[in-house]
Each structure stands twice: as C-alpha cells, then as structure tokens.
Scaffold this active site. Sequence first.
Site, PDB file in Angstrom:
ATOM      1  N   ASP A 144      38.672  41.922  38.744  1.00  0.00           N
ATOM      2  CA  ASP A 144      38.097  43.128  39.977  1.00  0.00           C
ATOM      3  C   ASP A 144      37.256  42.261  41.205  1.00  0.00           C
ATOM      4  OD1 ASP A 144      37.037  44.994  41.162  1.00  0.00           O
ATOM      5  OD2 ASP A 144      36.800  46.665  39.779  1.00  0.00           O
ATOM      6  N   HIS A 145      38.144  42.285  42.117  1.00  0.00           N
ATOM      7  CA  HIS A 145      37.324  41.507  43.584  1.00  0.00           C
ATOM      8  C   HIS A 145      36.325  42.911  43.990  1.00  0.00           C
ATOM      9  CE1 HIS A 145      36.763  38.540  46.016  1.00  0.00           C
ATOM     10  NE2 HIS A 145      37.701  38.676  46.274  1.00  0.00           N
ATOM     11  N   ARG A 146      35.454  43.409  42.986  1.00  0.00           N
ATOM     12  CA  ARG A 146      34.655  44.656  43.690  1.00  0.00           C
ATOM     13  C   ARG A 146      33.254  44.124  43.142  1.00  0.00           C
ATOM     14  NH1 ARG A 146      36.397  50.548  41.734  1.00  0.00           N
ATOM     15  NH2 ARG A 146      37.586  48.104  39.848  1.00  0.00           N
TER      16      ARG A 146
ATOM     17  N   ILE B 152      33.888  40.507  41.222  1.00  0.00           N
ATOM     18  CA  ILE B 152      34.028  38.777  41.021  1.00  0.00           C
ATOM     19  C   ILE B 152      34.757  38.618  42.434  1.00  0.00           C
ATOM     20  CG2 ILE B 152      34.658  37.043  39.818  1.00  0.00           C
ATOM     21  CD1 ILE B 152      35.186  39.674  37.103  1.00  0.00           C
TER      22      ILE B 152
END
Length: 463
Positions: free
Chosen positions: A435-437, A439
């Site tokens: 989850d780019h939010r 990591i």
Amino acid sequence: MGELKTVRIPDIGDFSDVPVIEVFVQNGNQINAEDSLIALESDKATIDIPAPFTGMIREIKVKPGDKVSEGSPIAVIEIADTGGNADAESVSRKPDSEADSTEQNKRIKETASGNAPRVISHTAQNESDKGAIETEEKLIYPVSPPISPVVVDASIKAHAGPSVRRFARELGVNLDLITGSGPKHRVLKEDVQAFVKAGFSRMRTNGKNASVDMGLDLLPWPRVDFARYGPLEIKSLSRIKQIAGANLHRNWVMIPHVTQFDEADITDLEALRKESNAAEKQAAVKLTLLSFLMKALIASLKKFPEFNASLDKNANGETNLIIKRYYHIGFAVDTINGLVVPVIRDVDQKGVVAIARELSELSVLAREGKLKPEQMQGAGFTISSLGGIGGTAFTPIINAPEVAILGVSKADYKPVYRDGQFVPRLILPLSLSYDHRVIDGAAAARFTSHLAEVLTDMRLALL
Ligand code: COA
C-alpha cells in the site's frame, strides 16, 4: 370505484410453470399501462409482464417463487377512468369483467401497448437451444412484432421495475449509471440508495465545494446479451467467490497498489528442507517451502514493522498507522469453491515443524470448507504462494486492512554468475504488493532484499 379487472399471464410461448422472480407492484400502487407488473424467469429468458392498462392495483395474486402459465391470474386492477384511453375503454365495455388471456392476445396482435411480454435476456445453452429461442420469439409475437420493439437490448437500457424507476426519477438518478445487484443485473431500490449514498460521501470527502467531476465518473458497465453471439453456459458464483470478489474489488479500487519484484537464492534452503524432510519422516509432517518462508518472513517483519500494520481512522477522523506486535500470518489456499485465507497465529513463537503441521491442517480444513471464522481472522500479513503450480511473477491484491502481501512463484534453476563463472542456483521469484500510502518504494525494495537474504541463509532468521 372504477371497474375491476383481473390481469392474467398472456401468451408466453411454449413456457409453462415459469417461476415468478420479482413482483414490482404492491396493493394501492397507481400504475400506467406498460409498467412492469412481474418478472418471470424461464431457463432461457427473463420475461417482464407489463400492465395492459392504467389504474390502481387492488390485489396481487402472485408472489416470488410462484409458478405461472398462460392464463394464471397476476393481479386485480381498478381501471382508471382516463376518458380518451381507447384501450381501457375497449376493455371496460366488455361484459365479462375479466381481461382474459384471449383478449390480451388479441390486443397484442392489434396494438403495441397490450401486455405483451418483454423478453429481457436469453440464456441459450447450446446450438439447438438457439433454434428454440427463435421459435419463442415467434410464439410471443404470434402475428408480427409490435410496432415498438419489446425485446429489450440489455446493452442500452437499465433493467429495473417501475417502482425503482419512479424512485430513481424522484431522486434525479440516471439508472443507466447503476450496475444492478438483482437477478440479471436488475437495478434494485437498494442499488439506487447505495449510488446516491456514495455520491454524498464522495462530496463530503472532497469538501464543501466538491465538484461532481472529482468522482470516478466511470462509464456504466457494458450490458450485453451474449446469447446473440453464440451458445452460453451460465454458472452461478460460489458463495466464497461472491464474498471474496467483493473484498478483492474493494481492496483493488481503494488501495494504491505497487508491486515490487525480487528473487531469492534458495538452493541451500531447498537442500536443508530435503534433509529435514528425510529426518522428519517419522513425524509424518512434510516441511514445505511455505513453512520456511513464514519463518523467514517474521525476521523481515520484525526489521520492517510497518509491513505488519494497518491504517486506521480515530474518532476525530485522523489516520493512524497501527503497528502490530503480534505475528499472525494468513496464507491463500486454492479450493474448488474459491480462495480462502486461513491464519496461523504467533508464527514468531513457532518452529518450522509446528508451522508446517498447522499449514497442512488448515489447508485440509479450507479445502473441506470447515474453517471456523476465527481461523480466518486477525492476520497482519498474508502470503499467496503459487509456487506449487507455476508462473514467474504476479501482482497479488492486498488483503485489507493489511498493507502488504507477498506473492511467491515457482522456484527454478537459473545460471548465476559467481566467481568468474555461471553456476546453477535455485531461484525463488518474490512479488510483494504494498500500500503506497504506507510504504515507500525504497522500503519495499529493502524489505524484499532482506527477505531474499534470509531465505538464502536461514541462519539470519535466528538473529
Ligand atoms: N517453487 C517450486 N516448487 C514449489 C514451490 C515453489 N515456490 N512451492 C511449492 N513447491 C512444490 C512443493 O515443494 C511441492 O513439491 P514436492 O511434493 O515435490 O515437495 C509441490 O510444489 C506442491 O506444494 P504444495 O503441497 O502446494 O505446498 P505449498 O506449501 O507450496 O502450498 C498452499 C500450500 C495451501 C499454499 C497451496 O496448496 C495453495 O493452495 N496454493 C494456491 C494459493 C493461491 O491460489 N494463491 C493465489 C492468490 S491470488
């Protein structure tokens, strides 16, 4: 009080004992000629039966699940005194107070506004059935097709009952923008409510001056009458697939996924596994690669705790990252009914043999459909292994509210350049979706590099 008429099932071709799947009207409803009264579903088509005249529903004679044939009574309608309505007039002048099916059939032949059944979709099973459908259409329109086409092409018109249409009209909602959750994508009242709710919450999220353009603004889902192109087989989705599908869809749409690919040299680990299996023969537990992988994973999760975490909103609407100090790992199991994800608890406190035993027991329960809900809850991280099947890489979907998932593909021998020469090494492909939010790409690359190091030298898992 106006004249009461019993509306009956008109000529519906060769069909008999057809189940009623939906009743669109209730006692007291004011209806117009052509409004749908009920829907029938044969094994080949969904058929809407419209009202032959304008009036008020005084009695409903059927309920969903009832089986009907030509002539079965549907409802009693009190005919509206519309003055100029030739149809209603011609019916009310009839001495017999029932609009019998013979008369309705006559009206089908004479006018397009009779209660000619509307065939919503076909579901041919094979070539010979295609012939049957053509016959059905001829039977439904015994003379020539009515002036206005009544075969509804589902690709251009939303499928919904009159009360839902009225409801949508009142709210100013375009039904064609809604994918119905009812049979054959029929749009239900709840679908309209959910659509409106989603619109409101989008506006709330986007602030007071939110523009509608800030929503997804997607095209409606294409509705296609596939039977027009060839024979079909219709299979209902298993309950597991329906639940998993809804979860996967939400996770895919709501989580900004990125997938990091990497490789681990597991030559020594595979040798260790084979040796251990030989030694463990008496214990009757097969040490699978997955059990070692879980152990290695714990070392990486301890070093990078934000991978064993979840996003959470507090009462003030602020978002926090909840970092878990427990290590419960989910693993995807492929069953005939679909994917399930049992969870092994406290993996950090277990040895490889105990993990392997639990993996095997939970996989059996999963395949027999005997997992208890608590055996599928509480994971902080999930592994999806397709290694026993094949493939070189894939992009697994994160199992919300987790923030990452590790995909494992089939290990294979590859030439690796070492000390001036190529040597064969067993290489395991890793696919980490995150989850780019939460990591960043750099953290993901560090995580998979670390995991690859541990898998290459399992002694690192002890540190
Ligand atoms: N590379 C090469 N071979 C592998 C491997 C890998 N990454 N992983 C497993 N294998 C081998 C095993 O060693 C075993 O061979 P062996 O009998 O000679 O020892 C064989 O493949 C079968 O392994 P399996 O019994 O499937 O064990 P497992 O621990 O790998 O997998 C499950 C257990 C439950 C994960 C697996 O059965 C399963 O259901 N996988 C599908 C998960 C899925 O559908 N994910 C998709 C989600 S999108």
